[in-house]
Scaffold this active site. Structure first.
Site, PDB file in Angstrom:
ATOM      1  N   THR A  61       5.332   4.443 -27.023  1.00 35.52           N
ATOM      2  CA  THR A  61       6.532   3.861 -27.619  1.00 35.52           C
ATOM      3  C   THR A  61       7.111   2.886 -26.602  1.00 35.52           C
ATOM      4  O   THR A  61       7.752   3.284 -25.628  1.00 35.52           O
ATOM      5  CB  THR A  61       7.559   4.951 -27.957  1.00 35.52           C
ATOM      6  OG1 THR A  61       6.982   5.854 -28.906  1.00 35.52           O
ATOM      7  CG2 THR A  61       8.821   4.340 -28.556  1.00 35.52           C
ATOM      8  N   LYS A 147       8.240   1.582 -34.766  1.00 36.66           N
ATOM      9  CA  LYS A 147       8.572   2.836 -34.081  1.00 36.66           C
ATOM     10  C   LYS A 147       9.976   2.788 -33.488  1.00 36.66           C
ATOM     11  O   LYS A 147      10.742   3.759 -33.586  1.00 36.66           O
ATOM     12  CB  LYS A 147       7.553   3.132 -32.988  1.00 36.66           C
ATOM     13  CG  LYS A 147       7.840   4.390 -32.163  1.00 36.66           C
ATOM     14  CD  LYS A 147       7.908   5.645 -33.045  1.00 36.66           C
ATOM     15  CE  LYS A 147       8.323   6.887 -32.268  1.00 36.66           C
ATOM     16  NZ  LYS A 147       7.357   7.311 -31.256  1.00 36.66           N
TER      17      LYS A 147
END
Length: 275
Positions: A61, A147
């Site tokens: 991420t 995300k």
């Protein structure tokens, strides 16, 4: 590494050695700087520029800008061996996951994927061997963007649910009763029906085990910081992002950085356990 070699897994000393032994490489690392270093640093995956792996999948991420920069770097490398699949150069997919530790253990993760559609189609069986759902989000960096937006929505929804449940307790409504109202009404969301932050309301979630395990507050703070930076770069006003950034940062500074982010109910809102 010895832990894995002892149970029979093949191990290597450096990312370069991993790349030399692999057709596909999957990475998942804490921050953008870690990812960039593993790919482009000394003894990195891309060392030399003439590569064996045809496909790199980064499930970290990180910010979309780093994903896009790495995608360009990978596409400028060459392949050591040309096969009959029409791939002329290596490709990188940014493919972060959603679902947390519980979904990872159950094999029900969702992959949100950015990069070339050809590479995505080739990688889809790999994603479905590790998770339950895949969503193709478009070009390079779009998986990372998805995300960050997903985690921002989660961060804010957890604050909203925690704040509402703490207020309900102060007004004399039990968290269990209010949760039933939420989950049969318009306030229903993942933070209320699948990851409730009140100890004693739901089993099998971090709030039921003193907020241990799950998704650390420091990681949520990191993701919200990435969202805030991304919003600033594109000139978008995001007041809720700024407020969430302040709250999760304070939560970490108060010593709760390793606890699951749902501990905001107890440690920021001073919510009470369900008896």
């Amino acid at each position: 590494m010895k832990k894995f070699s002892d149970i029979g897994a093949a191990t290597k000393e450096t990312p370069t050695e991993v790349a030399e032994a692999s057709d596909v490489v999957i990475t998942m690392l804490p921050t953008s700087s870690h990812v960039y270093d593993v790919y482009t640093g000394q003894n990195g995956l891309l060392y030399g520029g003439n590569l064996r792996p045809r496909l790199f999948i980064d499930s970290s991420t990180i910010d979309p800008q780093t994903s896009r920069k790495l995608s360009t770097i990978v596409s400028n490398c060459t392949l050591k061996e040309q096969k009959e699949d029409h791939w002329k150069k290596p490709a990188l997919l940014d493919a972060p996951v959603s679902g947390g530790v519980l979904a990872a253990e159950a094999g029900t993760l969702t992959f949100m994927v950015g990069g070339s559609e050809e590479a995505y189609m080739a990688a889809e069986p790999l994603f479905l061997s590790m998770g339950k759902n895949t969503v193709y989000c478009g070009g390079a960096g779009n998986g990372s963007a998805a995300k960050i937006c997903n985690n921002l929505a989660l961060a804010i929804s957890m604050l909203g649910v925690s704040e509402s449940l703490a207020l309900g307790q102060s007004l004399g409504i039990s968290a269990s009763t209010l949760t039933k109202v939420f989950n049969s009404s318009s306030a229903r969301c993942w933070s209320s029906d699948s990851y409730n932050p009140v100890p004693g309301v739901m089993e099998g979630v971090p709030s039921s085990r003193n907020y241990d395990g799950g998704f650390a507050s420091k990681l949520m703070a990191k993701d919200v910081n990435i969202a805030a930076t991304s919003a600033k770069e594109v000139g978008l006003r995001c007041p809720l992002t700024s407020q969430a950034q302040e709250i999760y940062t304070e939560l970490c500074e108060d010593g709760h950085e390793t606890k699951d982010f749902s501990c905001v109910f107890r440690h920021y809102y001073s919510g009470k356990n369900e008896i």
